[in-house]
Design a protein around this motif. Sequence first.
Motif, mmCIF file in Angstrom:
data_model
loop_
_atom_site.group_PDB
_atom_site.id
_atom_site.type_symbol
_atom_site.label_atom_id
_atom_site.label_comp_id
_atom_site.label_asym_id
_atom_site.label_seq_id
_atom_site.Cartn_x
_atom_site.Cartn_y
_atom_site.Cartn_z
ATOM 1 N N THR A 20 -3.676 -4.696 -11.687
ATOM 2 C CA THR A 20 -3.049 -6.127 -11.901
ATOM 3 C C THR A 20 -3.832 -7.145 -10.920
ATOM 4 O OG1 THR A 20 -1.134 -5.660 -10.600
ATOM 5 C CG2 THR A 20 -0.824 -5.331 -13.012
ATOM 6 N N GLY A 21 -4.374 -6.471 -9.699
ATOM 7 C CA GLY A 21 -4.508 -7.355 -8.722
ATOM 8 C C GLY A 21 -3.571 -8.208 -8.110
ATOM 9 N N ARG A 22 -2.182 -7.667 -8.269
ATOM 10 C CA ARG A 22 -1.239 -8.146 -7.783
ATOM 11 C C ARG A 22 -0.317 -7.323 -6.844
ATOM 12 N NH1 ARG A 22 2.075 -10.169 -13.322
ATOM 13 N NH2 ARG A 22 0.440 -11.446 -13.927
ATOM 14 N N GLU A 23 0.295 -7.656 -5.821
ATOM 15 C CA GLU A 23 1.039 -6.586 -4.854
ATOM 16 C C GLU A 23 2.514 -6.487 -4.827
ATOM 17 O OE1 GLU A 23 -0.007 -7.458 -0.646
ATOM 18 O OE2 GLU A 23 -1.833 -8.835 -1.866
ATOM 19 N N THR B 198 7.853 8.981 1.223
ATOM 20 C CA THR B 198 6.522 8.205 1.522
ATOM 21 C C THR B 198 6.616 6.968 1.856
ATOM 22 O OG1 THR B 198 5.364 8.786 -0.329
ATOM 23 C CG2 THR B 198 5.108 10.369 1.060
ATOM 24 N N LEU B 199 5.636 6.324 2.672
ATOM 25 C CA LEU B 199 5.890 4.922 2.938
ATOM 26 C C LEU B 199 5.854 3.929 1.900
ATOM 27 C CD1 LEU B 199 4.064 4.622 6.289
ATOM 28 C CD2 LEU B 199 6.609 4.479 5.938
ATOM 29 N N GLY B 200 5.201 4.189 0.727
ATOM 30 C CA GLY B 200 4.875 3.401 -0.340
ATOM 31 C C GLY B 200 6.226 3.398 -1.264
ATOM 32 N N SER B 201 6.561 4.533 -1.582
ATOM 33 C CA SER B 201 7.690 4.893 -2.297
ATOM 34 C C SER B 201 8.925 4.470 -1.610
ATOM 35 C CB SER B 201 7.750 6.510 -2.762
ATOM 36 O OG SER B 201 7.978 7.115 -1.894
ATOM 37 N N LEU B 202 8.975 4.955 -0.112
ATOM 38 C CA LEU B 202 10.099 4.267 0.534
ATOM 39 C C LEU B 202 10.551 2.991 0.778
ATOM 40 C CD1 LEU B 202 12.229 5.293 2.643
ATOM 41 C CD2 LEU B 202 10.810 4.752 4.446
ATOM 42 N N SER B 203 9.559 2.125 0.240
ATOM 43 C CA SER B 203 9.576 0.441 0.105
ATOM 44 C C SER B 203 10.512 0.348 -1.219
ATOM 45 C CB SER B 203 8.286 -0.141 -0.042
ATOM 46 O OG SER B 203 7.238 0.029 1.098
ATOM 47 N N GLY C 24 14.583 3.302 11.402
ATOM 48 C CA GLY C 24 13.541 3.610 12.448
ATOM 49 C C GLY C 24 12.332 3.634 11.650
ATOM 50 N N PHE C 25 12.063 3.041 10.679
ATOM 51 C CA PHE C 25 10.862 2.762 9.854
ATOM 52 C C PHE C 25 10.388 1.413 9.510
ATOM 53 C CE2 PHE C 25 12.525 6.907 8.233
ATOM 54 C CZ PHE C 25 11.807 7.762 9.150
ATOM 55 N N LYS C 26 11.314 0.745 10.291
ATOM 56 C CA LYS C 26 10.930 -0.976 10.519
ATOM 57 C C LYS C 26 10.626 -1.670 9.193
ATOM 58 C CE LYS C 26 11.217 0.342 14.599
ATOM 59 N NZ LYS C 26 12.389 0.188 15.434
ATOM 60 N N ARG C 27 9.481 -2.182 8.986
ATOM 61 C CA ARG C 27 9.412 -3.190 7.787
ATOM 62 C C ARG C 27 8.872 -2.314 6.503
ATOM 63 N NH1 ARG C 27 4.423 -5.301 7.101
ATOM 64 N NH2 ARG C 27 2.739 -4.715 8.543
ATOM 65 N N GLN C 28 9.268 -2.642 5.493
ATOM 66 C CA GLN C 28 8.636 -2.088 4.156
ATOM 67 C C GLN C 28 7.019 -2.123 4.136
ATOM 68 O OE1 GLN C 28 12.161 -3.110 0.976
ATOM 69 N NE2 GLN C 28 10.077 -3.901 0.804
ATOM 70 N N ALA C 29 6.421 -0.916 3.836
ATOM 71 C CA ALA C 29 4.956 -0.830 3.697
ATOM 72 C C ALA C 29 4.439 -1.975 2.734
ATOM 73 C CB ALA C 29 4.494 0.368 3.430
#
Length: 450
Positions: free
Chosen positions: A144-147, A160-165, A176-181
């Motif tokens: 999509t070119g979107r994020e 994992t960091l993407g799915s954790l978001s 402990g993992f601070k901001r969302q990736a």
Amino acid sequence: MATAFALKKPQIKTELPGPKARSIIEADSQFVNPAYPRPAFKLVAQRAAGVWVEDVDGNLFLDCNAGVAVCSTGHCHPEVVAAIQEQAAQLIHMCGTDFYYRQMPELAEKLDEIVPVARPTKTHFANSGTEAVETALKLAMHATGREKFIAFFGSFHGRTLGSLSLTSSKIAQRIGFKRQALDVVHVPYPNDYRNPFSAEDCGDGGAAQGGLNWIENRLFKTTTPAEEVAAIVIEPVQGEGGYVPSPKGFLSGLRRICDEHGILLIVDEVQSGMGRTGKMFASDHYGLKADIVCIAKGIASGLPLGACVSRADLMDWKPGAHASTFGGNPVAIAAALKTIELLERELVANSADVGAYLKSGLEKLKDKHNCIGDVRGMGMMLGVEFVTDRSSKQPDPELRDRVEMASFERGLILLGAGPNSIRWSPPLILNRENVDVALEIFDDAITSSR
Ligand SMILES: Cc1ncc(COP(=O)(O)O)c(C=O)c1O
């Protein structure tokens, strides 16, 4: 051993955990990652067959969890074991990212036939649920070119960091993992039993309408321009969040919103797929076709395999954009092909049939015990929510924990889901006799825990 598994009831011979189990738990606590979210009861498995698990001290348990919804065909199904052994003797690994072997297109073609995505599809093979979700997220951004992403409170999509978001079922997953990736905004999940939306949000369409209005009238008009959203990610039945099915009309509403705004619909069937709900996929209950579907857990009866299946036109990325050394290992695929054969032959039907029998038994227990607020779900993906009393609906997580423990002490393996629910996710081979035994134990566990 064969005699132990021939028993029709659990058999607890030692204190729990027993002496051999205690020494393994001790070694585990010294050397193994302490972040595994293990429950208060401690099971140290030695071997298993069908719906029965024997621990290292010779205690025999009836398994109504299936290694967290993974052992779909039961433990060590003889046909799955034979398929694994035969494949292991021929080719264990070749690396599908660089070489070819027949099992990859064979399973991808089978998935094309059965997944709830408009055909033709293409499949990326991974090793786990979280990797299947990571693939879906990357693919949606690429296509999509979107994020931006929209996900739901109470969801679990991996760690994992993407799915954790996306994941938002427990704070322990985030601390402990601070901001969302990734740029993810969360929407309340339209739980019919605990409708999170106001009467104004819902109109006359209940929680489903409330959720759709939240996205269209709130998000799209304030923080989240629709044209910047790559995908909406949803579990058709929330798993770790408490075994909560989407209400009628919600998923079709999401489909409409996605179509209107060029947003992709990613459906996470990692827990709800592969026959668990009495149809091959939970989406099939709703007539839903996603753009991308994520699968893992039950697909290979316990061997590690994940799959991200998408509309073929979306997967037009170039070599190197996404791949995995182990993903789609020939042995895991052999287990998956046999698993799907067994599901289609009889186990999806058994999940629907015996699952309905189990659900009606749980509903009878609800009539008997005022602390059961809700019994919900389809097939063999059933949730039982514990409350202080049915009229207040006050969640009772401590009671849930006591029931989980008391069930274990009586030889029944069950796990919690969400803050105050028990999930029933047995092997799909469970029969009515097993259900009668399990319900008798569960009834007694509830009585003794109040
Ligand atoms: C719906 C859903 N998605 C993703 C995952 C992550 O799967 P895995 O633990 O294999 O990474 C899970 C695991 O429980 C899940 O239930």
